[in-house]
Design a protein around this motif. Structure first.
Motif, PDB file in Angstrom:
ATOM      1  N   GLY A 104     125.658  74.932  -9.331  1.00 38.83           N
ATOM      2  CA  GLY A 104     126.756  73.985  -9.484  1.00 38.83           C
ATOM      3  C   GLY A 104     128.017  74.409  -8.760  1.00 38.83           C
ATOM      4  O   GLY A 104     127.983  75.051  -7.709  1.00 38.83           O
ATOM      5  N   SER A 105     129.156  74.065  -9.340  1.00 36.51           N
ATOM      6  CA  SER A 105     130.440  74.355  -8.710  1.00 36.51           C
ATOM      7  C   SER A 105     130.953  75.745  -9.026  1.00 36.51           C
ATOM      8  O   SER A 105     131.636  76.356  -8.205  1.00 36.51           O
ATOM      9  CB  SER A 105     131.482  73.323  -9.157  1.00 36.51           C
ATOM     10  N   TYR A 106     130.625  76.243 -10.216  1.00 41.40           N
ATOM     11  CA  TYR A 106     131.143  77.559 -10.619  1.00 41.40           C
ATOM     12  C   TYR A 106     130.320  78.123 -11.772  1.00 41.40           C
ATOM     13  O   TYR A 106     130.842  78.782 -12.663  1.00 41.40           O
ATOM     14  CB  TYR A 106     132.616  77.455 -11.055  1.00 41.40           C
ATOM     15  N   ASP A 107     128.999  77.869 -11.766  1.00 39.20           N
ATOM     16  CA  ASP A 107     128.154  78.335 -12.871  1.00 39.20           C
ATOM     17  C   ASP A 107     128.072  79.856 -12.947  1.00 39.20           C
ATOM     18  O   ASP A 107     127.867  80.419 -14.025  1.00 39.20           O
ATOM     19  CB  ASP A 107     126.739  77.780 -12.714  1.00 39.20           C
ATOM     20  N   TRP A 108     128.157  80.506 -11.804  1.00 32.66           N
ATOM     21  CA  TRP A 108     128.071  81.971 -11.770  1.00 32.66           C
ATOM     22  C   TRP A 108     129.308  82.499 -11.055  1.00 32.66           C
ATOM     23  O   TRP A 108     129.251  82.885  -9.890  1.00 32.66           O
ATOM     24  CB  TRP A 108     126.790  82.416 -11.057  1.00 32.66           C
ATOM     25  N   PRO A 109     130.437  82.541 -11.745  1.00 32.43           N
ATOM     26  CA  PRO A 109     131.686  82.959 -11.089  1.00 32.43           C
ATOM     27  C   PRO A 109     131.619  84.349 -10.474  1.00 32.43           C
ATOM     28  O   PRO A 109     132.246  84.604  -9.447  1.00 32.43           O
ATOM     29  CB  PRO A 109     132.712  82.902 -12.227  1.00 32.43           C
ATOM     30  N   ALA A 110     130.847  85.251 -11.091  1.00 34.12           N
ATOM     31  CA  ALA A 110     130.766  86.615 -10.560  1.00 34.12           C
ATOM     32  C   ALA A 110     130.135  86.652  -9.180  1.00 34.12           C
ATOM     33  O   ALA A 110     130.301  87.622  -8.442  1.00 34.12           O
ATOM     34  CB  ALA A 110     129.971  87.502 -11.516  1.00 34.12           C
ATOM     35  N   GLY A 111     129.412  85.604  -8.802  1.00 35.48           N
ATOM     36  CA  GLY A 111     128.825  85.539  -7.475  1.00 35.48           C
ATOM     37  C   GLY A 111     129.843  85.256  -6.388  1.00 35.48           C
ATOM     38  O   GLY A 111     129.550  85.395  -5.203  1.00 35.48           O
ATOM     39  N   GLY A 112     131.043  84.856  -6.804  1.00 32.53           N
ATOM     40  CA  GLY A 112     132.084  84.571  -5.832  1.00 32.53           C
ATOM     41  C   GLY A 112     131.902  83.221  -5.150  1.00 32.53           C
ATOM     42  O   GLY A 112     130.986  82.457  -5.458  1.00 32.53           O
ATOM     43  N   PHE A 113     132.763  82.942  -4.190  1.00 26.46           N
ATOM     44  CA  PHE A 113     132.798  81.630  -3.559  1.00 26.46           C
ATOM     45  C   PHE A 113     131.539  81.329  -2.739  1.00 26.46           C
ATOM     46  O   PHE A 113     131.211  80.175  -2.498  1.00 26.46           O
ATOM     47  CB  PHE A 113     134.046  81.529  -2.675  1.00 26.46           C
ATOM     48  N   THR A 114     130.820  82.380  -2.328  1.00 30.69           N
ATOM     49  CA  THR A 114     129.576  82.156  -1.582  1.00 30.69           C
ATOM     50  C   THR A 114     128.539  81.436  -2.437  1.00 30.69           C
ATOM     51  O   THR A 114     127.645  80.770  -1.909  1.00 30.69           O
ATOM     52  CB  THR A 114     128.962  83.485  -1.098  1.00 30.69           C
ATOM     53  N   HIS A 115     128.630  81.571  -3.762  1.00 28.31           N
ATOM     54  CA  HIS A 115     127.651  80.976  -4.668  1.00 28.31           C
ATOM     55  C   HIS A 115     128.213  79.742  -5.391  1.00 28.31           C
ATOM     56  O   HIS A 115     127.659  79.316  -6.395  1.00 28.31           O
ATOM     57  CB  HIS A 115     127.172  82.012  -5.679  1.00 28.31           C
ATOM     58  N   MET A 116     129.294  79.197  -4.881  1.00 25.82           N
ATOM     59  CA  MET A 116     129.888  78.002  -5.468  1.00 25.82           C
ATOM     60  C   MET A 116     129.831  76.867  -4.454  1.00 25.82           C
ATOM     61  O   MET A 116     130.029  77.084  -3.265  1.00 25.82           O
ATOM     62  CB  MET A 116     131.343  78.256  -5.878  1.00 25.82           C
ATOM     63  N   SER A 117     129.559  75.655  -4.945  1.00 27.42           N
ATOM     64  CA  SER A 117     129.439  74.534  -4.019  1.00 27.42           C
ATOM     65  C   SER A 117     130.033  73.264  -4.617  1.00 27.42           C
ATOM     66  O   SER A 117     129.312  72.313  -4.929  1.00 27.42           O
ATOM     67  CB  SER A 117     127.971  74.304  -3.654  1.00 27.42           C
TER      68      SER A 117
END
Length: 301
Positions: A104-117
């Motif tokens: 999703g947009s921020y389901d895993w915040p610890a992954g950082g912006f690379t893992h946000m969409s």
């Protein structure tokens, strides 16, 4: 309750047993969860490695053989990174398939912006012919995945760690009226429904639920806002704010209207935090939604 992603694995595992036309295409992420079904169908669970452009390209190639590819990874690696392949290998070639995202947009915040969409649905809006499902509960995710797997068209299913408390009956088309009122309408997309219902409690406004956002159900929005006076609508989406405002404007083009698009802001949040903290930072928590909706709609109090 299982998560949407866990339900994706269990649903697709059963569907692989039932339908020889289906193939699951992965890029490492999620492969371990499909080990058991892979032993039964070794040629229909395909891991291309950490090669997301190849992931989508392979899905398009599989579709050209007449099979139905189910392509899965994080949204940022499924839509953003291989966008050219989504555009050409599915759209330009005129083949169908199912893209199923996680994160999703921020389901895993610890992954950082690379893992946000947060921009995935807006990006797909630049292409023709995509159906977009945004389930708000694992039961809805299963129903929409089964529907997508049976078809021949191009479908994006956006899974999230955010869920509503209960599932609603979803058909893959149209909005559901959850609450009726006399002043405007609030459209809650997928996992935004619970917060929208809490935020609009006691307000004299209609709440529509949108588990499928493309095609956009302009007719339902038009009915909800009515034909008299200035029509007012608020759209609350779990991705980039304003993604669906153009669709709402088109639906209301022949009446005076105002549309407010709420969702994830464009500013990058550079602290990990937790998912609930990201919701609050983007004004999608109950308190913020209450203030923003009541401040926009006239006559709701």
């Amino acid at each position: 309750m299982d998560t949407m992603r866990e339900r994706f694995v269990s649903t697709m595992s059963r569907l692989l047993d039932e339908d020889p036309r289906l193939a699951v295409v992965l890029a490492v992420i999620g492969h371990e969860s499909f080990r058991e079904v892979e032993r039964r169908h070794p040629h229909r669970v395909i891991d291309v490695g950490i090669r997301e452009q190849l992931l989508v390209g392979a899905g398009g190639g599989i579709a050209l053989t007449g099979m139905r590819p189910i392509v899965h990874t994080f949204a940022s690696f499924l839509v953003e990174r291989p966008f050219e392949q989504v555009k050409l290998d599915f759209g330009h070639q005129g083949v169908g398939g199912v893209l199923v995202s996680a994160g999703g947009s921020y389901d895993w915040p610890a992954g950082g912006f690379t893992h946000m969409s947060p921009g995935d649905v807006a990006l797909l809006d630049t292409l023709d012919g995509w159906t977009v499902h945004v389930p708000g509960h694992p039961d809805e995710a299963e129903a929409l995945l089964r529907l997508a797997a049976k078809g021949d068209d191009r479908v994006y299913v956006r899974l999230s760690a955010q869920t509503n408390v209960r599932a609603l009956p979803v058909t893959g088309a149209g909005f559901l009226t959850v609450r009726e009122g006399n002043h405007g309408a609030v459209v809650a997309v997928g996992p935004m429904l619970d917060n929208v219902l809490a935020a609009t409690e006691g307000l004299d406004t209609t709440v529509l639920y949108a588990p499928t956002v493309r095609p956009f159900d302009g007719a339902a929005l038009r009915r909800a806002v009515g034909d008299t006076g200035a029509a007012e609508a608020v759209i609350v989406e779990p991705y980039l704010a304003g993604t669906s405002t153009a669709a709402a404007d088109e639906a209301l083009a022949d009446v005076p209207h105002r549309v407010l698009g709420l969702g994830v802001g464009r500013r990058e949040l550079r602290k990990y935090g937790e998912m609930d903290e990201h919701l609050t930072a983007h004004g999608l928590d109950v308190r913020s939604l209450r203030a923003r909706v009541s401040g926009f709609l006239t006559g709701v109090a």
